[in-house]
Scaffold this motif. Structure first.
Motif, PDB file in Angstrom:
ATOM      1  N   THR A  92       0.823  -1.216   0.000  1.00 55.04           N
ATOM      2  CA  THR A  92       0.000   0.000   0.000  1.00 55.04           C
ATOM      3  C   THR A  92       0.857   1.267   0.000  1.00 55.04           C
ATOM      4  N   SER A  93       1.924   1.277   0.781  1.00 56.44           N
ATOM      5  CA  SER A  93       2.773   2.473   0.810  1.00 56.44           C
ATOM      6  C   SER A  93       3.497   2.675  -0.509  1.00 56.44           C
ATOM      7  N   THR A  94       3.912   1.587  -1.153  1.00 54.75           N
ATOM      8  CA  THR A  94       4.575   1.719  -2.451  1.00 54.75           C
ATOM      9  C   THR A  94       3.610   2.240  -3.508  1.00 54.75           C
ATOM     10  N   ALA A  95       2.401   1.686  -3.538  1.00 59.67           N
ATOM     11  CA  ALA A  95       1.424   2.126  -4.534  1.00 59.67           C
ATOM     12  C   ALA A  95       1.064   3.598  -4.340  1.00 59.67           C
ATOM     13  N   LEU A  96       0.731   3.993  -3.112  1.00 51.02           N
ATOM     14  CA  LEU A  96       0.366   5.383  -2.859  1.00 51.02           C
ATOM     15  C   LEU A  96       1.561   6.314  -3.021  1.00 51.02           C
ATOM     16  N   GLY A  97       2.741   5.893  -2.571  1.00 56.18           N
ATOM     17  CA  GLY A  97       3.921   6.738  -2.693  1.00 56.18           C
ATOM     18  C   GLY A  97       4.314   6.985  -4.139  1.00 56.18           C
ATOM     19  N   VAL A  98       4.250   5.954  -4.977  1.00 54.02           N
ATOM     20  CA  VAL A  98       4.575   6.128  -6.393  1.00 54.02           C
ATOM     21  C   VAL A  98       3.561   7.041  -7.064  1.00 54.02           C
ATOM     22  N   MET A 202       8.373   6.114 -18.577  1.00 54.11           N
ATOM     23  CA  MET A 202       7.565   5.020 -18.040  1.00 54.11           C
ATOM     24  C   MET A 202       8.372   3.763 -17.725  1.00 54.11           C
ATOM     25  N   PRO A 203       9.274   3.301 -18.612  1.00 57.03           N
ATOM     26  CA  PRO A 203      10.079   2.119 -18.224  1.00 57.03           C
ATOM     27  C   PRO A 203      10.903   2.358 -16.967  1.00 57.03           C
ATOM     28  N   ARG A 204      11.466   3.547 -16.842  1.00 58.93           N
ATOM     29  CA  ARG A 204      12.230   3.885 -15.644  1.00 58.93           C
ATOM     30  C   ARG A 204      11.333   3.930 -14.414  1.00 58.93           C
ATOM     31  N   LEU A 205      10.121   4.446 -14.565  1.00 61.98           N
ATOM     32  CA  LEU A 205       9.179   4.533 -13.461  1.00 61.98           C
ATOM     33  C   LEU A 205       8.800   3.147 -12.953  1.00 61.98           C
ATOM     34  N   LEU A 206       8.541   2.224 -13.848  1.00 66.67           N
ATOM     35  CA  LEU A 206       8.181   0.865 -13.436  1.00 66.67           C
ATOM     36  C   LEU A 206       9.354   0.164 -12.756  1.00 66.67           C
ATOM     37  N   GLY A 207      10.551   0.336 -13.310  1.00 69.70           N
ATOM     38  CA  GLY A 207      11.716  -0.295 -12.695  1.00 69.70           C
ATOM     39  C   GLY A 207      11.996   0.238 -11.303  1.00 69.70           C
ATOM     40  N   LEU A 208      11.900   1.554 -11.129  1.00 65.73           N
ATOM     41  CA  LEU A 208      12.117   2.145  -9.811  1.00 65.73           C
ATOM     42  C   LEU A 208      11.021   1.758  -8.833  1.00 65.73           C
ATOM     43  N   LEU A 210       9.417  -1.120  -8.693  1.00 70.39           N
ATOM     44  CA  LEU A 210       9.734  -2.464  -8.209  1.00 70.39           C
ATOM     45  C   LEU A 210      10.909  -2.434  -7.238  1.00 70.39           C
ATOM     46  N   TYR A 211      11.878  -1.603  -7.528  1.00 71.86           N
ATOM     47  CA  TYR A 211      13.021  -1.478  -6.626  1.00 71.86           C
ATOM     48  C   TYR A 211      12.597  -0.904  -5.280  1.00 71.86           C
ATOM     49  N   ARG A 212      11.714   0.081  -5.301  1.00 69.84           N
ATOM     50  CA  ARG A 212      11.230   0.669  -4.050  1.00 69.84           C
ATOM     51  C   ARG A 212      10.368  -0.309  -3.273  1.00 69.84           C
ATOM     52  N   LEU A 213       9.637  -1.172  -3.972  1.00 68.77           N
ATOM     53  CA  LEU A 213       8.852  -2.206  -3.296  1.00 68.77           C
ATOM     54  C   LEU A 213       9.749  -3.115  -2.479  1.00 68.77           C
ATOM     55  N   ASP A 214      10.883  -3.482  -3.029  1.00 64.33           N
ATOM     56  CA  ASP A 214      11.855  -4.305  -2.318  1.00 64.33           C
ATOM     57  C   ASP A 214      12.408  -3.562  -1.104  1.00 64.33           C
ATOM     58  N   GLU A 262      14.220  -9.658  -3.958  1.00 73.18           N
ATOM     59  CA  GLU A 262      15.324  -9.077  -4.729  1.00 73.18           C
ATOM     60  C   GLU A 262      15.485  -9.780  -6.066  1.00 73.18           C
ATOM     61  N   TYR A 263      15.425 -11.096  -6.046  1.00 68.67           N
ATOM     62  CA  TYR A 263      15.569 -11.858  -7.293  1.00 68.67           C
ATOM     63  C   TYR A 263      14.396 -11.579  -8.236  1.00 68.67           C
ATOM     64  N   SER A 264      13.167 -11.573  -7.694  1.00 66.66           N
ATOM     65  CA  SER A 264      11.990 -11.364  -8.533  1.00 66.66           C
ATOM     66  C   SER A 264      11.965  -9.957  -9.116  1.00 66.66           C
ATOM     67  N   SER A 265      12.241  -8.949  -8.277  1.00 67.74           N
ATOM     68  CA  SER A 265      12.213  -7.575  -8.780  1.00 67.74           C
ATOM     69  C   SER A 265      13.316  -7.341  -9.801  1.00 67.74           C
ATOM     70  N   GLY A 266      14.484  -7.974  -9.607  1.00 69.39           N
ATOM     71  CA  GLY A 266      15.556  -7.841 -10.590  1.00 69.39           C
ATOM     72  C   GLY A 266      15.169  -8.417 -11.939  1.00 69.39           C
ATOM     73  N   ARG A 267      14.537  -9.578 -11.919  1.00 71.60           N
ATOM     74  CA  ARG A 267      14.091 -10.177 -13.183  1.00 71.60           C
ATOM     75  C   ARG A 267      13.012  -9.330 -13.847  1.00 71.60           C
TER      76      ARG A 267
END
Length: 273
Positions: A92-98, A202-208, A210-214, A262-267
């Motif tokens: 929830t914090s990742t979704a609202l924060g992003v 947008m690609p950078r936003l999605l990658g970041l 996932l990284y912030r979720l981790d 970490e492994y899942s978000s990296g992939r």
């Protein structure tokens, strides 16, 4: 005579060295000696309680033994509840924060926002990046009480600052030709953001994201120690009761989940980017 053999009478090659920061050798040695004296005095001023250190070593060894033989059964209900709270806070914090970081990032970009909006957004980003999550969590726990709600607000605040800073830097580096082309056709501000800005970042936003979720899951285990809920609160309770085998089980759960995330978000980041 080989080509590598220097010829007689040839001048030796001189390598260039940068000039010293302090030209005076006496001043340099005085600074070295002063720093050494200060280090010795600082170490001597440390009050070491050797009896407490010996007791701490015994407790440390007991914790190591508990880490080798973790107890998952005694406090499994608390572990599952703490993990559920941490996962809820993380998502929830990742979704609202992003979501909230996008307008802040746009406002913090020189090429898109007026000066006064830029300064306000940059000040907010600087404040959120300056305050550590532990400090924010302590403040919010004192304000809203113990529980995952304070942790949710802490992680949301940290996510906004993290995402807005990185996204603002990416927005300022986008191709200006697309902005000028859309503005020349009479496109509005929202249309420029949609077709010229978001399409590039947008690609950078999605990658970041996932990284912030981790990161948020790991931080949820840390801020729980100060009462912000999550798996960290369960770990703190086990440590306070000297239940090292249960604490070791909680740490094993955290380690496994963080490694999997970490492994899942990296992939996923590689797949998206």
């Amino acid at each position: 005579m080989s080509a590598e053999t220097p010829q007689l009478g040839a001048r030796p090659m001189r390598t260039w060295r940068p000039p010293p920061f302090i030209a005076s050798a006496r001043t340099r040695w005085a600074l070295y000696i002063g720093a050494l004296i200060y280090l010795v005095l600082a170490i001597a001023s440390v009050d070491v309680n050797w009896a407490r250190m010996v007791l701490g070593l015994e407790r440390g060894w007991a914790f190591v033994q508990g880490f080798m033989y973790p107890d998952f059964s005694s406090r499994w209900g608390d572990i599952a509840l703490g993990f559920e709270e941490s996962l809820t806070m993380t998502v929830t914090s990742t979704a609202l924060g992003v979501f909230l970081s996008i307008p802040v990032a746009v406002g913090a970009s020189r090429n898109l926002a007026p000066t006064w909006i830029y300064l306000v957004c940059r000040a907010f980003i600087a404040a959120s990046r300056t305050l550590n999550e532990i400090i924010v969590a302590i403040f919010l726990v004192a304000m809203f009480g113990f529980g995952p709600f304070a942790g949710f607000l802490t992680l949301t605040f940290a996510t906004i600052g993290f995402m807005a800073k990185l996204m603002a830097e990416d927005i300022e580096e986008i191709q200006a030709s697309q902005l000028e082309a859309l503005r020349a056709t009479g496109a509005g501000y929202v249309q420029v953001l949609d077709f010229a800005v978001l399409s590039q970042v947008m690609p950078r936003l999605l990658g970041l994201s996932l990284y912030r979720l981790d990161i948020n899951f790991r931080e949820s285990a840390v801020i729980g120690i100060v009462g912000a809920g999550g798996i960290g609160a369960t770990l703190n309770t086990a440590m306070d009761r000297y239940e090292f085998d249960s604490a070791a089980a909680i740490l094993w759960v955290i380690i496994v989940i963080v490694m999997f995330a970490e492994y899942s978000s990296g992939r996923l980041r590689k797949f998206i980017q």
